[in-house]
Design a protein around this motif. Structure first.
Motif, mmCIF file in Angstrom:
data_model
loop_
_atom_site.group_PDB
_atom_site.id
_atom_site.type_symbol
_atom_site.label_atom_id
_atom_site.label_comp_id
_atom_site.label_asym_id
_atom_site.label_seq_id
_atom_site.Cartn_x
_atom_site.Cartn_y
_atom_site.Cartn_z
ATOM 1 N N ASN A 1 47.085 24.692 35.090
ATOM 2 C CA ASN A 1 46.719 24.649 36.493
ATOM 3 C C ASN A 1 45.358 25.322 36.668
ATOM 4 O OD1 ASN A 1 46.600 24.506 39.216
ATOM 5 N ND2 ASN A 1 48.495 25.634 39.606
ATOM 6 N N LEU A 2 44.313 24.515 36.681
ATOM 7 C CA LEU A 2 42.961 25.051 36.746
ATOM 8 C C LEU A 2 42.620 25.645 38.110
ATOM 9 C CD1 LEU A 2 40.947 22.433 34.675
ATOM 10 C CD2 LEU A 2 41.775 24.680 33.977
ATOM 11 N N TRP A 3 43.365 25.273 39.142
ATOM 12 C CA TRP A 3 43.074 25.796 40.475
ATOM 13 C C TRP A 3 43.454 27.269 40.607
ATOM 14 C CZ3 TRP A 3 39.691 23.454 43.209
ATOM 15 C CH2 TRP A 3 39.540 22.073 43.083
ATOM 16 N N THR A 4 44.294 27.761 39.728
ATOM 17 C CA THR A 4 44.643 29.190 39.765
ATOM 18 C C THR A 4 43.683 30.027 38.927
ATOM 19 O OG1 THR A 4 46.181 28.940 37.912
ATOM 20 C CG2 THR A 4 47.089 28.731 40.138
ATOM 21 N N LEU A 5 42.818 29.379 38.168
ATOM 22 C CA LEU A 5 41.896 30.106 37.297
ATOM 23 C C LEU A 5 40.896 30.934 38.091
ATOM 24 C CD1 LEU A 5 41.041 30.597 34.392
ATOM 25 C CD2 LEU A 5 39.540 28.630 34.574
ATOM 26 N N PHE A 6 40.257 30.345 39.071
ATOM 27 C CA PHE A 6 39.247 31.064 39.843
ATOM 28 C C PHE A 6 39.822 32.265 40.605
ATOM 29 C CE2 PHE A 6 36.565 31.645 43.647
ATOM 30 C CZ PHE A 6 35.405 32.048 43.003
ATOM 31 N N PRO A 7 40.928 32.114 41.343
ATOM 32 C CA PRO A 7 41.481 33.297 42.021
ATOM 33 C C PRO A 7 41.942 34.391 41.052
ATOM 34 C CG PRO A 7 42.424 31.311 42.948
ATOM 35 C CD PRO A 7 41.633 30.898 41.756
ATOM 36 N N ALA A 8 42.471 34.003 39.894
ATOM 37 C CA ALA A 8 42.934 35.006 38.922
ATOM 38 C C ALA A 8 41.751 35.790 38.361
ATOM 39 C CB ALA A 8 43.702 34.335 37.798
ATOM 40 N N VAL A 9 40.685 35.097 37.996
ATOM 41 C CA VAL A 9 39.493 35.767 37.470
ATOM 42 C C VAL A 9 38.837 36.608 38.556
ATOM 43 C CG1 VAL A 9 37.173 35.358 36.551
ATOM 44 C CG2 VAL A 9 39.100 34.089 35.642
ATOM 45 N N LEU A 10 38.803 36.096 39.767
ATOM 46 C CA LEU A 10 38.219 36.849 40.881
ATOM 47 C C LEU A 10 39.027 38.112 41.179
ATOM 48 C CD1 LEU A 10 35.906 36.673 42.964
ATOM 49 C CD2 LEU A 10 37.534 35.596 44.500
ATOM 50 N N ALA A 11 40.343 37.995 41.181
ATOM 51 C CA ALA A 11 41.195 39.162 41.429
ATOM 52 C C ALA A 11 41.066 40.189 40.304
ATOM 53 C CB ALA A 11 42.650 38.730 41.572
ATOM 54 N N PHE A 12 40.988 39.726 39.063
ATOM 55 C CA PHE A 12 40.827 40.636 37.941
ATOM 56 C C PHE A 12 39.487 41.363 38.033
ATOM 57 C CE2 PHE A 12 39.595 41.775 33.646
ATOM 58 C CZ PHE A 12 40.720 42.466 33.233
ATOM 59 N N GLY A 13 38.424 40.632 38.319
ATOM 60 C CA GLY A 13 37.102 41.246 38.451
ATOM 61 C C GLY A 13 37.048 42.235 39.602
ATOM 62 N N ALA A 14 37.692 41.895 40.716
ATOM 63 C CA ALA A 14 37.724 42.811 41.862
ATOM 64 C C ALA A 14 38.512 44.075 41.522
ATOM 65 C CB ALA A 14 38.335 42.113 43.074
ATOM 66 N N GLY A 15 39.599 43.914 40.774
ATOM 67 C CA GLY A 15 40.385 45.079 40.360
ATOM 68 C C GLY A 15 39.606 46.001 39.448
ATOM 69 N N ILE A 16 38.886 45.424 38.492
ATOM 70 C CA ILE A 16 38.035 46.226 37.606
ATOM 71 C C ILE A 16 36.958 46.938 38.417
ATOM 72 C CG2 ILE A 16 36.304 46.060 35.771
ATOM 73 C CD1 ILE A 16 39.020 45.852 34.614
ATOM 74 N N PHE A 17 36.351 46.229 39.364
ATOM 75 C CA PHE A 17 35.308 46.824 40.192
ATOM 76 C C PHE A 17 35.839 48.006 40.993
ATOM 77 C CE2 PHE A 17 33.469 47.059 44.465
ATOM 78 C CZ PHE A 17 32.195 47.495 44.122
ATOM 79 N N VAL A 18 36.990 47.827 41.620
ATOM 80 C CA VAL A 18 37.568 48.897 42.441
ATOM 81 C C VAL A 18 37.923 50.102 41.572
ATOM 82 C CG1 VAL A 18 39.574 49.518 43.843
ATOM 83 C CG2 VAL A 18 38.372 47.394 44.288
ATOM 84 N N ALA A 19 38.516 49.854 40.407
ATOM 85 C CA ALA A 19 38.888 50.965 39.518
ATOM 86 C C ALA A 19 37.656 51.735 39.063
ATOM 87 C CB ALA A 19 39.665 50.436 38.321
ATOM 88 N N LEU A 20 36.604 51.031 38.655
ATOM 89 C CA LEU A 20 35.387 51.704 38.208
ATOM 90 C C LEU A 20 34.678 52.420 39.352
ATOM 91 C CD1 LEU A 20 33.909 49.122 35.682
ATOM 92 C CD2 LEU A 20 34.961 51.326 35.184
ATOM 93 N N ALA A 21 34.681 51.813 40.532
ATOM 94 C CA ALA A 21 34.037 52.454 41.685
ATOM 95 C C ALA A 21 34.758 53.748 42.061
ATOM 96 C CB ALA A 21 34.017 51.491 42.873
ATOM 97 N N ILE A 22 36.085 53.722 42.072
ATOM 98 C CA ILE A 22 36.858 54.939 42.377
ATOM 99 C C ILE A 22 36.586 56.011 41.325
ATOM 100 C CG2 ILE A 22 39.204 55.872 42.451
ATOM 101 C CD1 ILE A 22 40.032 53.278 43.865
#
Length: 82
Positions: free
Chosen positions: A20-41
């Motif tokens: 299901n390629l339509w779930t690829l973009f939201p999954a990568v976006l959510a993972f990147g946002a999670g990494i960003f938030v963790a590093l920013a904190i």
């Protein structure tokens, strides 16, 4: 957050293998946002509490970049030899 992170690539491959390629973009976006938030904190916390340890480690504080680079070089050489 995806490119240098092994866990990010595993998330990418799991979603990609699901077909299901339509779930690829939201999954990568959510993972990147999670990494960003963790590093920013982490950076904000270290920045705010820097004054608590500043000046207490004298020599270690002065030479820590050199020590860490030497340790990294030794680790890389050991990995290359094996």
């Amino acid at each position: 957050g995806l490119a240098p992170c092994l866990m990010g690539w595993s998330v990418f491959m799991v979603v990609l293998s699901s077909g299901n390629l339509w779930t690829l973009f939201p999954a990568v976006l959510a993972f990147g946002a999670g990494i960003f938030v963790a590093l920013a904190i982490f950076v904000i916390t270290i920045g705010k509490s820097r004054h608590l340890v500043y000046g207490k480690f004298g020599m270690l504080q002065k030479y820590s970049p050199l020590i860490s680079s030497i340790l990294l070089l030794i680790f890389a050489i050991v990995l290359a030899v094996k």
